[in-house]
Design a protein around this motif. Structure first.
Motif, mmCIF file in Angstrom:
data_model
loop_
_atom_site.group_PDB
_atom_site.id
_atom_site.type_symbol
_atom_site.label_atom_id
_atom_site.label_comp_id
_atom_site.label_asym_id
_atom_site.label_seq_id
_atom_site.Cartn_x
_atom_site.Cartn_y
_atom_site.Cartn_z
ATOM 1 N N ALA A 66 0.824 -1.206 0.000
ATOM 2 C CA ALA A 66 0.000 0.000 0.000
ATOM 3 C C ALA A 66 0.860 1.259 0.000
ATOM 4 O O ALA A 66 0.485 2.281 -0.567
ATOM 5 C CB ALA A 66 -0.936 -0.009 1.206
ATOM 6 N N GLU A 69 1.592 2.858 -3.390
ATOM 7 C CA GLU A 69 0.475 3.300 -4.221
ATOM 8 C C GLU A 69 0.310 4.811 -4.213
ATOM 9 O O GLU A 69 0.538 5.471 -3.197
ATOM 10 C CB GLU A 69 -0.827 2.663 -3.742
ATOM 11 C CG GLU A 69 -0.928 1.174 -4.032
ATOM 12 C CD GLU A 69 -2.310 0.632 -3.707
ATOM 13 O OE1 GLU A 69 -2.652 -0.435 -4.231
ATOM 14 O OE2 GLU A 69 -3.052 1.267 -2.923
ATOM 15 N N PRO A 94 -10.302 -6.872 -11.072
ATOM 16 C CA PRO A 94 -9.131 -7.703 -11.333
ATOM 17 C C PRO A 94 -9.470 -8.821 -12.303
ATOM 18 O O PRO A 94 -10.507 -9.483 -12.183
ATOM 19 C CB PRO A 94 -8.776 -8.248 -9.946
ATOM 20 C CG PRO A 94 -9.327 -7.234 -8.995
ATOM 21 C CD PRO A 94 -10.598 -6.745 -9.645
ATOM 22 N N THR A 116 -11.976 1.630 -2.169
ATOM 23 C CA THR A 116 -12.450 0.668 -3.162
ATOM 24 C C THR A 116 -12.666 1.333 -4.518
ATOM 25 O O THR A 116 -12.309 0.782 -5.565
ATOM 26 C CB THR A 116 -13.763 0.017 -2.691
ATOM 27 O OG1 THR A 116 -13.528 -0.671 -1.464
ATOM 28 C CG2 THR A 116 -14.300 -0.958 -3.723
ATOM 29 N N ILE A 119 -9.756 1.749 -7.202
ATOM 30 C CA ILE A 119 -9.098 0.568 -7.764
ATOM 31 C C ILE A 119 -8.553 0.831 -9.156
ATOM 32 O O ILE A 119 -7.518 0.297 -9.551
ATOM 33 C CB ILE A 119 -10.067 -0.640 -7.787
ATOM 34 C CG1 ILE A 119 -9.347 -1.903 -8.256
ATOM 35 C CG2 ILE A 119 -11.280 -0.357 -8.666
ATOM 36 C CD1 ILE A 119 -10.205 -3.156 -8.170
ATOM 37 N N THR A 138 -1.852 -1.035 -9.572
ATOM 38 C CA THR A 138 -1.416 -2.009 -8.582
ATOM 39 C C THR A 138 -2.456 -3.057 -8.232
ATOM 40 O O THR A 138 -2.131 -4.207 -7.980
ATOM 41 C CB THR A 138 -0.989 -1.288 -7.292
ATOM 42 O OG1 THR A 138 -2.070 -0.451 -6.850
ATOM 43 C CG2 THR A 138 0.227 -0.422 -7.524
ATOM 44 N N ARG A 139 -3.716 -2.675 -8.190
ATOM 45 C CA ARG A 139 -4.751 -3.621 -7.753
ATOM 46 C C ARG A 139 -5.350 -4.410 -8.904
ATOM 47 O O ARG A 139 -6.209 -5.273 -8.708
ATOM 48 C CB ARG A 139 -5.850 -2.867 -6.996
ATOM 49 C CG ARG A 139 -5.317 -2.118 -5.777
ATOM 50 C CD ARG A 139 -6.395 -1.328 -5.078
ATOM 51 N NE ARG A 139 -5.825 -0.290 -4.213
ATOM 52 C CZ ARG A 139 -6.528 0.657 -3.627
ATOM 53 N NH1 ARG A 139 -7.846 0.713 -3.819
ATOM 54 N NH2 ARG A 139 -5.940 1.570 -2.868
ATOM 55 N N ASP A 141 -3.052 -5.368 -11.582
ATOM 56 C CA ASP A 141 -1.884 -5.939 -12.255
ATOM 57 C C ASP A 141 -1.985 -5.717 -13.762
ATOM 58 O O ASP A 141 -1.822 -6.628 -14.573
ATOM 59 C CB ASP A 141 -1.731 -7.429 -11.941
ATOM 60 C CG ASP A 141 -0.327 -7.932 -12.300
ATOM 61 O OD1 ASP A 141 0.596 -7.099 -12.386
ATOM 62 O OD2 ASP A 141 -0.151 -9.145 -12.510
#
Length: 243
Positions: A66, A69, A94, A116, A119, A138-139, A141
């Motif tokens: 985290a 980010e 994701p 949230t 994201i 990051t969340r 990929d």
């Protein structure tokens, strides 16, 4: 930094977005010779600092904490008190990648469950500031990539005002973009170009009655002093998981 005229549909003024105090030590530590500049966000009177570091980008699929980010936020508000952030349109999840062109969107701050909602706006600090950098969500990929179109010989080329998309992080040349010490994000394929926000703003969806989000186009266009308000970026702290 020159002030830009707000449209009649712009939302009411809200407190200026504060850049991340926790990110500054992290970014400074990434490189001993990083250059620091200050960009004034004219509509808010806010000064934001951008630090770039020459480090190795994390490998695709590697874990990101985290603390690594950040929101990639346009330094100038352009009439949007919440500022504009890099954004993947639609509902990002994701494993499900958006197939269209990327854009900027009102930063998703000051709302319930902002952690949230962000994201599709948070990226890896170490990746975007690396010498051979990338814009890695990051969340998800997933990585931002420049759209290449073949020239007359069939060779893929990065054209003026090229669009961007998002896809699986591969380390390909068109996914190499770095946030420099001057606050500009340049692609490795053509460093005369910068990640540039469109001149026109459009309403997106309403976050609440009378409080619309706004969006703008996103292209890779020639870096110019005149377009600096639409080409200079900063890193801002995302919402904590408890928000």
């Amino acid at each position: 930094m020159r002030s830009l005229t707000r449209s009649s549909h712009q939302p009411p003024t809200q407190p200026a977005r504060r850049t991340a105090p926790l990110l500054t030590p992290l970014l400074t530590a990434l490189s001993a010779f990083a250059a620091l500049i200050t960009v004034t966000a004219s509509d808010t009177g806010q000064a934001t600092a951008v630090t770039a570091a020459a480090t190795a980008a994390p490998a695709p699929g590697s874990a990101v904490t985290a603390s690594d980010e950040a929101l990639v936020q346009l330094a100038a508000p352009l009439g949007e008190p919440r500022h504009y952030c890099l954004d993947i349109p639609g509902l990002a999840r994701p494993g499900t990648l958006f197939a269209g062109h990327l854009e900027v969107h009102s930063c998703k701050t000051g709302i319930p469950d902002a952690h949230t909602a962000q994201i599709d706006q948070v990226v890896s600090v170490s990746a975007i500031t690396a010498a051979a950098g990338s814009i890695r969500y990051t969340r998800l990929d997933a990585c931002l990539g420049a759209q290449l179109i073949p020239d007359s010989t069939g060779t893929p080329k990065l054209w003026e005002d090229a669009n961007t998309g998002v896809g699986t992080c591969t380390g390909a040349a068109n996914q190499r973009l770095t946030l420099g010490a001057d606050g500009r994000i340049r692609p490795a394929l053509d460093t005369t170009k910068c990640l540039t926000v469109g001149k026109e703003a459009f309403e997106a969806t309403d976050r609440a009655p009378g409080e619309p989000w706004y969006r703008r186009a996103l292209t890779l266009s020639t870096c110019t002093r005149q377009d600096a308000p639409r080409q200079i970026w900063t890193l801002a702290e995302p919402a904590p998981a408890t928000s």
